[in-house]
Design an enzyme around this catalytic site. Structure first.
Site, PDB file in Angstrom:
ATOM      1  N   HIS A 253       0.828  -1.208   0.000  1.00  0.00           N
ATOM      2  CA  HIS A 253       0.000   0.000   0.000  1.00  0.00           C
ATOM      3  C   HIS A 253       0.870   1.268   0.000  1.00  0.00           C
ATOM      4  CE1 HIS A 253      -3.696   2.288   1.122  1.00  0.00           C
ATOM      5  NE2 HIS A 253      -2.814   3.079   1.704  1.00  0.00           N
ATOM      6  N   GLU A 254       1.787   1.348   0.929  1.00  0.00           N
ATOM      7  CA  GLU A 254       2.587   2.581   1.032  1.00  0.00           C
ATOM      8  C   GLU A 254       3.480   2.740  -0.201  1.00  0.00           C
ATOM      9  OE1 GLU A 254       1.419   4.397   3.249  1.00  0.00           O
ATOM     10  OE2 GLU A 254       0.436   2.801   4.385  1.00  0.00           O
TER      11      GLU A 254
HETATM   12  N1  TRP Z   1      -1.752   7.944   4.266  1.00  0.00           N
HETATM   13  C1  TRP Z   1      -1.660   6.910   5.254  1.00  0.00           C
HETATM   14  C2  TRP Z   1      -2.039   5.650   4.530  1.00  0.00           C
HETATM   15  O1  TRP Z   1      -3.151   5.331   4.335  1.00  0.00           O
HETATM   16  C3  TRP Z   1      -2.574   7.128   6.412  1.00  0.00           C
HETATM   17  C4  TRP Z   1      -1.973   7.754   7.620  1.00  0.00           C
HETATM   18  C5  TRP Z   1      -0.886   7.349   8.267  1.00  0.00           C
HETATM   19  C6  TRP Z   1      -2.484   8.784   8.397  1.00  0.00           C
HETATM   20  N2  TRP Z   1      -0.684   8.100   9.386  1.00  0.00           N
HETATM   21  C7  TRP Z   1      -1.662   8.988   9.477  1.00  0.00           C
HETATM   22  C8  TRP Z   1      -3.587   9.584   8.262  1.00  0.00           C
HETATM   23  C9  TRP Z   1      -1.893   9.939  10.442  1.00  0.00           C
HETATM   24  C10 TRP Z   1      -3.834  10.533   9.221  1.00  0.00           C
HETATM   25  C11 TRP Z   1      -2.995  10.722  10.302  1.00  0.00           C
HETATM   26  O2  TRP Z   1      -1.258   4.979   4.002  1.00  0.00           O
HETATM   27 ZN    ZN Z   2      -2.974   5.087   2.094  1.00  0.00          ZN
END
Ligand code: TRP
Ligand code: ZN
Length: 901
Positions: free
Chosen positions: A302-303
């Site tokens: 995912h990342e």
């Molecule tokens: N973008 C991240 C993901 O879905 C989500 C995320 C990670 C996030 N840490 C966070 C969102 C802290 C809000 C706050 O892969």
């Molecule tokens: Zn994401």
């Protein structure tokens, strides 16, 4: 401390305006120290074309301003407020703004911005954490290039990381050193990251298809290095997969993953420097389960996939969050399915894929459907929010992924790929909207997708009801589909404006259990070649589809592979469901038939239990489950899923006035009926699915362990659980991996606290120093079933005082408190209201430490109106208590929406 007490302001999508200034580049310098870190921020700014604002308004939170300069000269026209900084009368021409601020990392318990975890520094900037590091235009449509210099004590912080490429390192006076990083790709501030501390890396070099060599690193604390192999392997697979499936290569020389033990969510896709919750990096056979391994593969994927879907093309504003999250979840689901299917026979591959799909859909239906029916219901692209962190939801992520999947269902893999290619050709380097993505899909496939927009703008789960008519003389089969919505909040109702385009996959099953050829008649014409599954496009409120040349009255198999995120109703008899459960060629629907059969029986049992009537279960149902359990042509992973009953919280959602005690009694009765009726088959499944040899987290081995352990758990529900207790004890003692060990312990806890006492103590001593394994120890005690009259909450209370418990560590808080409040329905909903009082206390305690985590817990009472009047009133009281004491806008938004009439 946290200042979140500002009045709640609602942000609306329709109010979007482009930024008044652009940032050409930014240079950041950090003098890192835990108590006070100094940040020097040098930005090259210019007015956006057409903009004429005299003042520059920057975001900022919990910062101390030390100095402001424009073009190297002190600037006095600055006004600090609780949420930012206004720089007045800035020059007409492009200018350089230098801001020096300090912040307090070790006092930052919110884990947003710059914080300290186990003596190391980390950042978390999505969604609005960068403003806690420096004053900035902290919005995703402001993209710029970053050069970052980190300075810190070499002894305490030998490793200094940030986004992009390392350009320089060196020594400084007083035992300090520095590292300078440059990220060549313009990015929004939410993708900024830095890490500093005592870390070591597993490294691997790979060559991508262009021939370029890339350096991959997984950074962890030194003692965790042996647990990074699977994460690295998952990263390599992710890189290969994105090139193969979507033609998307890794664009940086170096790609880093860092693990941190204190983290609000799963992981974060910062450009070239992903930061992960340890839970999604660290694994070995002894400490991680099959589910943990598969979570690592999914989250690493995912990342990594965000690098294109999120980073190269990002969101114009946070209302577009699903543009990156829905799409990236879809991509990680496809990746996991391909990985599970790799290497096996075609049948095994299909079964492995089906198991992934069933798992994903089960999660969606259990959690997202409930969200969509409650007070926080919102469209995939929300219209408003108070706190954006509250909108990292199942709807944005999981329903968003289903919406993306529907493009692929409509256009096929090739058509979907064409749409993706066009999306990148048009928008690489831009911050765009969900409409832009839809337009790329429409244009690449020459389709008008105007109606499809409703999937983004309408809240609530669509209902499709089906009726069928067979004409034996004419050999036609008519299926009529009607779409609409169920009960919903006023806000959700207001979004429901018209029928959706629903791709509705269907098959017709003959009396021999085989699919009949499908010939669809449309506009007086018979369409194309006969197929056995056809995707109907439902576009009207009601529509009839006619199949011709249908030799016998078929049984319809509806919404195959869950082709749209909707609820389907059709008047199946139990006998018809039993037949589909035994024969449907679509594995998803075969599983679904069993779930429908079980759900119907469970709901009527719950009804009887609530009335105090005697419970009974049709032996035909037990027999149907027995046939699937014994069918060795079915993959073990599939049989495990088929044997897993809908959860208590899912069942409660299906009842108008839910009584969790009655649901619990119903489910337990059903389980006991299966256990007693299928004892020998369960025993055989247990014996036949022992996995010999070295532990491997492969889909096939995991499936066998899963079936074996689900069988064990049923055996523990026999009237006489002694055999199961013996098997579980032996399994615990001989286990060489966490999957077997924890399953055995959970089964012993299910049998009773005395059966589990000794192994629980053993588990603690064995894993005292393994944070993630200890989380399991807390979690399994919090989710223990408990005998009638027994209060598991008392154990939870005692565990809160355990020296290894800490409210500040989100994983630990989730393991104990969330698991109790969200994963132990019958105990949480104890009629004395003790669970709700505990909930209120913990929400308020967490609120003062970490609003994001508190707000997630707050959501576990949002469906309070669905319960029996006695419970409802106690829940309301708990919600009102929180509403009266809340500090953060995060929690306030949730409880106020829950209480709103
Ligand atoms: N973008 C991240 C993901 O879905 C989500 C995320 C990670 C996030 N840490 C966070 C969102 C802290 C809000 C706050 O892969
Ligand atoms: Zn994401």
């Amino acid at each position: 401390m946290l200042d979140n007490s500002a009045a709640s302001v609602t942000i609306r999508r329709v109010d979007y305006t482009p930024p008044a200034f652009a940032i050409d580049k930014v240079e950041l310098e950090f003098d890192l120290a835990p108590l006070t870190t100094t940040v020097t921020n040098r930005m090259q700014l210019r007015r956006a074309p057409g903009a004429s604002a005299r003042d520059l308004v920057l975001h900022g939170e919990d910062l101390e301003l030390v100095r402001a300069e424009i073009d190297g000269k002190p600037w006095t026209g600055v006004q600090v407020s609780t949420d930012g900084l206004t720089v007045s009368n800035v020059p007409e021409q492009p200018f350089e703004l230098t801001l020096v601020t300090t912040n307090r990392p070790s006092a930052n318990t919110s884990l947003s911005g710059l914080y300290v975890s186990n003596h190391n520094f980390f950042t978390q900037c999505e969604a609005e954490g960068f403003r806690r590091i420096t004053y900035f235009l902290d919005r995703p449509d402001v993209m710029t290039t970053y050069t970052v210099t980190l300075r810190a004590s070499r002894a305490d912080y030998p490793v200094l990381l940030s986004n992009g490429n390392l350009v320089e390192t060196g020594e400084l006076p007083d035992g300090r050193h520095f590292a300078r990083w440059h990220d060549p790709f313009p990015k929004p501030s939410y993708l900024f990251a830095l890490v500093a501390g005592k870390l070591v890396a597993r490294e691997q070099r790979i060559r991508i298809r262009s021939g370029e060599e890339k350096l991959l690193q997984v950074w962890v604390e030194p003692h965790d290095l042996p647990k990074t192999e699977y994460a690295m392997q998952s990263l390599v697979h992710s890189i290969e997969w994105d090139e193969e499936r979507f033609g998307l290569p890794l664009d940086l020389e170096r790609f880093m993953i860092v693990a941190v033990g204190d983290f609000n969510m799963g992981a974060m896709e910062n450009k070239g420097l992903n930061i992960f919750n340890t839970k999604y990096v660290l694994a070995d056979a002894e400490t991680a389960t099959d589910i943990d391994f598969s979570g690592i593969e999914a989250v690493v994927g995912h990342e990594y996939f965000h690098n294109w879907t999120g980073n190269r093309v990002t969101c114009r504003d946070w209302f577009q969050l699903s543009l990156k999250e829905g799409l990236t979840v879809f991509r990680d689901q496809e990746f996991s399915a391909d990985m599970a299917a790799a290497g096996g026979s075609p049948e095994a591959a299909a079964a492995a894929r089906a198991a992934r799909r069933i798992d994903d859909v089960r999660g969606l239906r259990q959690n997202q459907f409930a969200e969509d029916a409650g007070p926080m219901a919102h469209p995939v692209r929300p219209d408003s929010y108070v706190e954006i962190n509250n909108f990292y939801t199942m709807t944005v992520y999981e329903k968003g992924a289903e919406v993306v999947r529907m493009y692929q269902t409509l256009f096929g893999r090739d058509g979907f790929r064409k749409g993706m290619d066009l999306y990148f050709a048009r928008h690489d380097g831009q911050a765009v909207t969900c409409d832009d993505f839809r337009a790329a899909m429409a244009d690449a496939n020459q389709r008008d997708l105007t109606q499809f927009e409703r999937w983004y703008s309408q809240a609530g789960t669509p209902h499709v009801s089906a009726t069928a008519q067979y004409d034996a003389a004419a050999r036609t089969f008519d299926i009529t589909l009607t779409q609409g919505y169920g009960p919903a909040s006023a806000d959700a109702k207001a979004t429901q404006k018209g029928p959706l385009l629903i791709p509705f996959a269907i098959g017709l099953v003959g009396s021999d259990g085989k699919d009949l050829p499908l010939r669809l008649a449309q506009d007086g014409q018979v369409l194309a070649e006969p197929q056995t599954t056809r995707v109907l496009e439902l576009t009207e409120t009601e529509q009839t589809f006619r199949f011709v040349d249908v030799a016998e009255e078929p049984l319809p198999s509806l919404l195959r592979n869950f082709s749209a995120p909707v609820i389907v109703s059709y008047d199946y008899t139990d006998a018809q469901l039993t037949f589909l459960f035994a024969h449907d060629s679509d594995p998803f629907n075969r599983w679904e038939a069993g779930q429908r059969l079980a759900t119907r029986a469970l709901l009527s049992l719950a009804d009887a239990a609530a009335r105090g009537d005697a419970l009974s279960l049709d032996p035909e149902i037990v027999a149907a489950f027995g046939r699937v359990l014994r069918d060795s042509t079915l993959a073990p992973a599939f049989r495990e899923l088929a044997l897993t009953l809908p959860s208590e919280s899912y069942l409660a959602e299906q009842i108008e006035e839910a009584d969790p005690a009655a649901v619990h009694a119903a489910r337990l009765f059903f389980r006991r009926a299966l256990a007693n009726g299928l004892r020998d088959d369960l025993m055989a499944a247990y014996e036949q699915n022992r996995v010999e040899g070295l532990y491997e987290p492969s889909a096939v081995d995991a499936g066998r362990r899963g079936l074996k352990n689900v069988a064990l758990s049923y055996l523990a529900d026999l009237d006489d659980p002694d055999d199961a207790a013996e098997l579980a004890r032996a399994q615990y003692d001989s286990a060489d991996n966490m999957t077997e060990r924890s399953a055995a312990l959970v089964t012993l806890l299910q049998i009773g606290p005395s059966a589990a006492r000794a192994p629980l103590d053993d588990f603690y001593l064995r894993f005292e120093k393994e944070a993630l394994a200890l989380d399991k120890w807390f979690g399994m005690q919090a989710t223990r079933r408990g005998a009638p009259g027994e209060r598991v909450l008392d154990d939870v209370g005692a565990l809160m005082a355990h020296p290894a418990f800490s409210l500040k560590n989100p994983n630990r808080a989730r393991a104990l408190i969330f698991q109790f409040c969200m994963g132990n329905a019958a105990q949480f909903h104890a009629t004395d209201g003790s669970g709700y009082a505990f909930w209120a206390e913990q929400v308020l305690a967490l609120d003062a430490i970490n609003p994001q985590v508190a707000s997630r817990l707050a959501r576990s009472l949002e469906r309070w109106r669905k319960f029996t009047p006695a419970l409802r009133e106690k829940m309301r009281a708990a919600l009102e208590r929180v509403a009266a004491g809340v500090q953060s806008k995060d929690v306030r938004e949730v409880v106020e929406k829950a209480l709103a009439p």
